[in-house]
Design an enzyme around this catalytic site. Structure first.
Site, short mmCIF file in Angstrom:
data_model
loop_
_atom_site.label_atom_id
_atom_site.label_comp_id
_atom_site.label_asym_id
_atom_site.label_seq_id
_atom_site.Cartn_x
_atom_site.Cartn_y
_atom_site.Cartn_z
N ASP A 1 -7.42 7.20 58.45
CA ASP A 1 -8.69 7.75 57.96
C ASP A 1 -9.83 6.77 58.27
OD1 ASP A 1 -7.25 9.95 56.59
OD2 ASP A 1 -6.47 8.29 55.40
N HIS B 1 -4.95 9.48 50.35
CA HIS B 1 -4.87 9.99 51.73
C HIS B 1 -4.67 11.51 51.63
CE1 HIS B 1 -3.87 10.76 55.85
NE2 HIS B 1 -2.72 11.28 55.48
#
Ligand code: NAX
Length: 328
Positions: A159, A187
């Protein structure tokens, strides 16, 4: 020659495993002076494919690769592990509720945590990639009471890298000029990529961007939903980029982060920034001396506070759910 580092990789026959093992064996994760022994852990149905990958690893004749062993038993697979990459997980099947998913993964990450507790090396460092990564890491840690909790981490580096790349493209800035970006929270789609402390060649990124609409309606959703966009385009989920992020995470954990920037990793909260102690949440982190530490003292504006709280609340719900299921 330096003693080889034992690296256990679960889900070794999967698509991330296929992209990851060659990077590790080539020295990109632990450096050009560190030989590695790979320990591939699969379920019995995955062993044959893992053997095929091992044959290809042999065929690369990597000078740093000191051996490959294949296991379908977690206790054997984690024995002596210095680094454990927990990639294999149970994906969400059709009609599966969140509780079913957490329970199925509890059946994987609980025993793997126990196996790490039983036989991994004293310096073991664990990175959980398999989803739901943060909560899987929490489950594994709960089953490893003799391993310090801060050795269990989950991956938000993909990410982080996605956010770096989106910001670089928007501002026409080389990635290498961007510092101090942060992924906060889970996440998952609630994660919060935060540019308010980031700099672009030393200038505050938020001022250079100066476009709250882009931030809220393009940047954040693009980063948070990138995984789905990749599946849409590729017909398969992110693999090489996920493997790359795992290499980055472990590399920085072991070798240290550069002085010029922090990075993001999901690590057990010590209560910093109002994140409840014990949950495994993504933070701005630096690594020194082989340990992650949370970057302290950042001012969090109201916009960021709301986003961080939303993602952290999701993690608290996941923790409560696995507690309710008796998985931690
Ligand atoms: P694949 O389905 O290609 O491979 C998974 C492999 O794990 C299979 O070979 C399977 O046999 C094995 N496996 C399953 N249970 C196991 C167990 N108990 N012990 C050992 N091996 C086991 O999935 P892949 O695309 O490689 O993705 C792996 C995981 O990474 C998934 O959970 C996925 O959701 C997750 N991801 C996490 C990311 C992150 O940023 N944290 C990004 C990429 C990826 O989506």
């Amino acid at each position: 020659m330096t003693q080889p580092v034992n690296v256990t990789v679960t889900g070794a026959a999967g698509q991330i495993g296929y992209a990851l093992l060659f990077r590790i064996a080539s020295g990109q994760m632990l450096g050009p002076d560190t030989p590695v022994k790979l320990r591939l852990l699969e379920i019995p149905q995955g062993v044959k494919a893992a053997e095929g990958t091992a044959m290809e690893l042999d065929d690369c004749a990597f000078p740093l690769l000191a051996g490959i062993d294949i296991f379908d038993d977690p206790t054997a697979g984690f024995s002596g592990a210095n680094v454990a990459l927990l990639v294999g997980a149970r994906p969400r099947g059709a009609g599966m509720e969140r509780g079913d998913l957490l329970e199925a993964n509890g059946g994987i990450f609980g025993p793997q945590g126990a196996a790490i507790n039983a036989g991994a090396a004293d310096d073991v460092r664990v990175l959980v990639v398999g989803n739901p990564a943060n909560t899987n890491a929490l489950i594994a840690s709960a089953h490893a009471p003799d391993v310090p909790a801060d050795r269990f981490t989950a991956m938000t580096r993909l990410d982080h890298n996605r956010a770096l790349s989106q910001l670089a493209q928007k501002t026409q800035t080389p990635v290498s000029d961007i510092a101090n970006l942060t992924i906060w929270g889970n996440h998952s789609a609630t994660q919060y990529p935060d540019i308010f402390h980031a700099t672009l060649a030393g200038k505050p990124a938020a001022e250079v961007v100066n476009d709250q609409d882009w931030l809220e309606n393009t940047f954040i959703p693009t980063v948070a939903k990138r995984g789905a966009a990749i599946i849409d385009a590729r017909g398969a989920s992110s693999a090489a980029s996920a493997a790359n992020a795992a290499v980055d995470h472990v590399h920085d954990w072991v070798a240290g982060t550069p002085d010029t920037s922090w990075t993001s990793a999901a690590i057990p909260s010590d209560g910093s920034y109002g994140v409840p102690e014990g949950i495994i949440s993504s933070f701005p982190v630096r690594s020194t001396g082989g340990a992650w530490e949370i970057v302290q003292g950042l001012d969090i504006n109201d916009f960021s506070r709301g986003k961080i709280d939303a993602s952290v609340n999701e993690l608290v719900e996941e923790r409560d759910a696995v507690k309710g299921l008796g998985l931690i």
